[in-house]
Design a protein around this motif. Structure first.
Motif, PDB file in Angstrom:
ATOM      1  N   SER A  14       7.138  -2.520   0.318  1.00  0.00           N
ATOM      2  CA  SER A  14       7.323  -1.088   0.091  1.00  0.00           C
ATOM      3  C   SER A  14       8.751  -0.671   0.427  1.00  0.00           C
ATOM      4  CB  SER A  14       6.318  -0.282   0.923  1.00  0.00           C
ATOM      5  OG  SER A  14       6.479  -0.568   2.294  1.00  0.00           O
ATOM      6  N   SER A  15       9.656  -1.636   0.592  1.00  0.00           N
ATOM      7  CA  SER A  15      11.062  -1.351   0.893  1.00  0.00           C
ATOM      8  C   SER A  15      11.736  -0.660  -0.279  1.00  0.00           C
ATOM      9  CB  SER A  15      11.815  -2.649   1.192  1.00  0.00           C
ATOM     10  OG  SER A  15      11.336  -3.251   2.358  1.00  0.00           O
ATOM     11  N   ILE A  16      12.641   0.263   0.041  1.00  0.00           N
ATOM     12  CA  ILE A  16      13.445   0.932  -0.984  1.00  0.00           C
ATOM     13  C   ILE A  16      14.881   1.029  -0.488  1.00  0.00           C
ATOM     14  CG2 ILE A  16      11.538   2.255  -1.967  1.00  0.00           C
ATOM     15  CD1 ILE A  16      12.512   4.655  -0.347  1.00  0.00           C
ATOM     16  N   GLY A  17      15.793   1.256  -1.400  1.00  0.00           N
ATOM     17  CA  GLY A  17      17.182   1.446  -1.024  1.00  0.00           C
ATOM     18  C   GLY A  17      17.915   0.137  -0.801  1.00  0.00           C
ATOM     19  N   THR A  18      19.032   0.234  -0.082  1.00  0.00           N
ATOM     20  CA  THR A  18      19.852  -0.937   0.195  1.00  0.00           C
ATOM     21  C   THR A  18      19.579  -1.441   1.603  1.00  0.00           C
ATOM     22  OG1 THR A  18      21.657   0.430   1.003  1.00  0.00           O
ATOM     23  CG2 THR A  18      21.673  -0.119  -1.346  1.00  0.00           C
ATOM     24  N   GLY A  19      20.035  -2.624   1.907  1.00  0.00           N
ATOM     25  CA  GLY A  19      19.850  -3.185   3.240  1.00  0.00           C
ATOM     26  C   GLY A  19      18.745  -4.226   3.271  1.00  0.00           C
ATOM     27  N   ASP A  20      18.219  -4.446   4.469  1.00  0.00           N
ATOM     28  CA  ASP A  20      17.175  -5.455   4.641  1.00  0.00           C
ATOM     29  C   ASP A  20      15.940  -5.109   3.820  1.00  0.00           C
ATOM     30  OD1 ASP A  20      18.812  -6.785   6.381  1.00  0.00           O
ATOM     31  OD2 ASP A  20      17.816  -6.057   8.188  1.00  0.00           O
ATOM     32  N   PHE A  21      15.254  -6.135   3.366  1.00  0.00           N
ATOM     33  CA  PHE A  21      14.065  -5.998   2.530  1.00  0.00           C
ATOM     34  C   PHE A  21      12.895  -6.604   3.294  1.00  0.00           C
ATOM     35  CE2 PHE A  21      11.345  -6.763  -1.132  1.00  0.00           C
ATOM     36  CZ  PHE A  21      11.594  -5.648  -1.912  1.00  0.00           C
ATOM     37  N   THR A  22      11.888  -5.807   3.602  1.00  0.00           N
ATOM     38  CA  THR A  22      10.740  -6.275   4.387  1.00  0.00           C
ATOM     39  C   THR A  22       9.608  -6.695   3.461  1.00  0.00           C
ATOM     40  OG1 THR A  22      11.342  -4.784   6.183  1.00  0.00           O
ATOM     41  CG2 THR A  22       9.102  -5.651   6.187  1.00  0.00           C
ATOM     42  N   LEU A  23       9.128  -7.916   3.636  1.00  0.00           N
ATOM     43  CA  LEU A  23       8.037  -8.453   2.822  1.00  0.00           C
ATOM     44  C   LEU A  23       6.696  -8.101   3.453  1.00  0.00           C
ATOM     45  CD1 LEU A  23       9.662 -11.936   2.201  1.00  0.00           C
ATOM     46  CD2 LEU A  23       9.632  -9.974   0.648  1.00  0.00           C
ATOM     47  N   SER A  24       5.683  -7.842   2.609  1.00  0.00           N
ATOM     48  CA  SER A  24       4.388  -7.374   3.101  1.00  0.00           C
ATOM     49  C   SER A  24       3.253  -8.379   2.952  1.00  0.00           C
ATOM     50  CB  SER A  24       3.999  -6.083   2.376  1.00  0.00           C
ATOM     51  OG  SER A  24       4.958  -5.089   2.599  1.00  0.00           O
ATOM     52  N   GLY A  25       3.515  -9.532   2.396  1.00  0.00           N
ATOM     53  CA  GLY A  25       2.466 -10.535   2.247  1.00  0.00           C
ATOM     54  C   GLY A  25       2.241 -10.941   0.801  1.00  0.00           C
ATOM     55  N   ALA A  26       1.679 -12.117   0.643  1.00  0.00           N
ATOM     56  CA  ALA A  26       1.453 -12.678  -0.687  1.00  0.00           C
ATOM     57  C   ALA A  26       0.086 -12.270  -1.228  1.00  0.00           C
ATOM     58  CB  ALA A  26       1.544 -14.199  -0.631  1.00  0.00           C
ATOM     59  N   PRO A  27       0.010 -11.893  -2.503  1.00  0.00           N
ATOM     60  CA  PRO A  27      -1.284 -11.624  -3.114  1.00  0.00           C
ATOM     61  C   PRO A  27      -2.080 -12.924  -3.279  1.00  0.00           C
ATOM     62  CG  PRO A  27       0.525 -11.046  -4.615  1.00  0.00           C
ATOM     63  CD  PRO A  27       1.118 -11.649  -3.402  1.00  0.00           C
ATOM     64  N   SER A  28      -3.361 -12.791  -3.500  1.00  0.00           N
ATOM     65  CA  SER A  28      -4.227 -13.951  -3.707  1.00  0.00           C
ATOM     66  C   SER A  28      -3.688 -14.819  -4.846  1.00  0.00           C
ATOM     67  CB  SER A  28      -5.634 -13.470  -4.048  1.00  0.00           C
ATOM     68  OG  SER A  28      -6.480 -14.560  -4.269  1.00  0.00           O
ATOM     69  N   GLY A  29      -3.665 -16.121  -4.632  1.00  0.00           N
ATOM     70  CA  GLY A  29      -3.188 -17.052  -5.646  1.00  0.00           C
ATOM     71  C   GLY A  29      -1.713 -17.390  -5.532  1.00  0.00           C
ATOM     72  N   PHE A  30      -1.003 -16.761  -4.596  1.00  0.00           N
ATOM     73  CA  PHE A  30       0.418 -17.005  -4.400  1.00  0.00           C
ATOM     74  C   PHE A  30       0.678 -17.399  -2.955  1.00  0.00           C
ATOM     75  CE2 PHE A  30       0.193 -14.237  -8.039  1.00  0.00           C
ATOM     76  CZ  PHE A  30       1.128 -14.778  -8.905  1.00  0.00           C
ATOM     77  N   GLN A  31       1.850 -17.962  -2.696  1.00  0.00           N
ATOM     78  CA  GLN A  31       2.229 -18.278  -1.323  1.00  0.00           C
ATOM     79  C   GLN A  31       3.358 -17.352  -0.881  1.00  0.00           C
ATOM     80  OE1 GLN A  31       3.820 -22.259  -0.864  1.00  0.00           O
ATOM     81  NE2 GLN A  31       4.453 -22.321  -2.995  1.00  0.00           N
ATOM     82  N   SER A  32       3.439 -17.124   0.408  1.00  0.00           N
ATOM     83  CA  SER A  32       4.479 -16.254   0.963  1.00  0.00           C
ATOM     84  C   SER A  32       5.831 -16.952   0.906  1.00  0.00           C
ATOM     85  CB  SER A  32       4.145 -15.906   2.409  1.00  0.00           C
ATOM     86  OG  SER A  32       4.246 -17.065   3.220  1.00  0.00           O
ATOM     87  N   PHE A  33       6.889 -16.175   1.086  1.00  0.00           N
ATOM     88  CA  PHE A  33       8.227 -16.753   1.144  1.00  0.00           C
ATOM     89  C   PHE A  33       8.376 -17.674   2.353  1.00  0.00           C
ATOM     90  CE2 PHE A  33       9.321 -13.894  -2.180  1.00  0.00           C
ATOM     91  CZ  PHE A  33      10.457 -14.419  -2.767  1.00  0.00           C
TER      92      PHE A  33
END
Length: 65
Positions: A14-33
């Protein structure tokens, strides 16, 4: 730090704008970063908005914090 590519790596955010980007989790069927790329490694990325015609592509490093 290594350059890593992997299949089926996707996370929401849900990150917006410039700067650090916060990840919220992988959806089903995918792996996280953190699982697919690994902390302190670099990879290509794409960020796309579901609500607007906005997107970004780049080369970044995953910060485990």
């Amino acid at each position: 730090m290594a350059f890593v590519l992997n299949d089926r790596v996707l996370e929401t955010s849900s990150s917006i704008g410039t700067g650090d980007f916060t990840l919220s989790g992988a959806p089903s069927g995918f792996q996280s970063f953190s699982a697919g790329i690994g902390a302190s490694n670099t990879t290509y990325y794409t960020i796309a908005s579901n609500n607007a015609n906005e997107w970004e592509v780049g080369f970044g490093t995953l910060d485990a914090t």
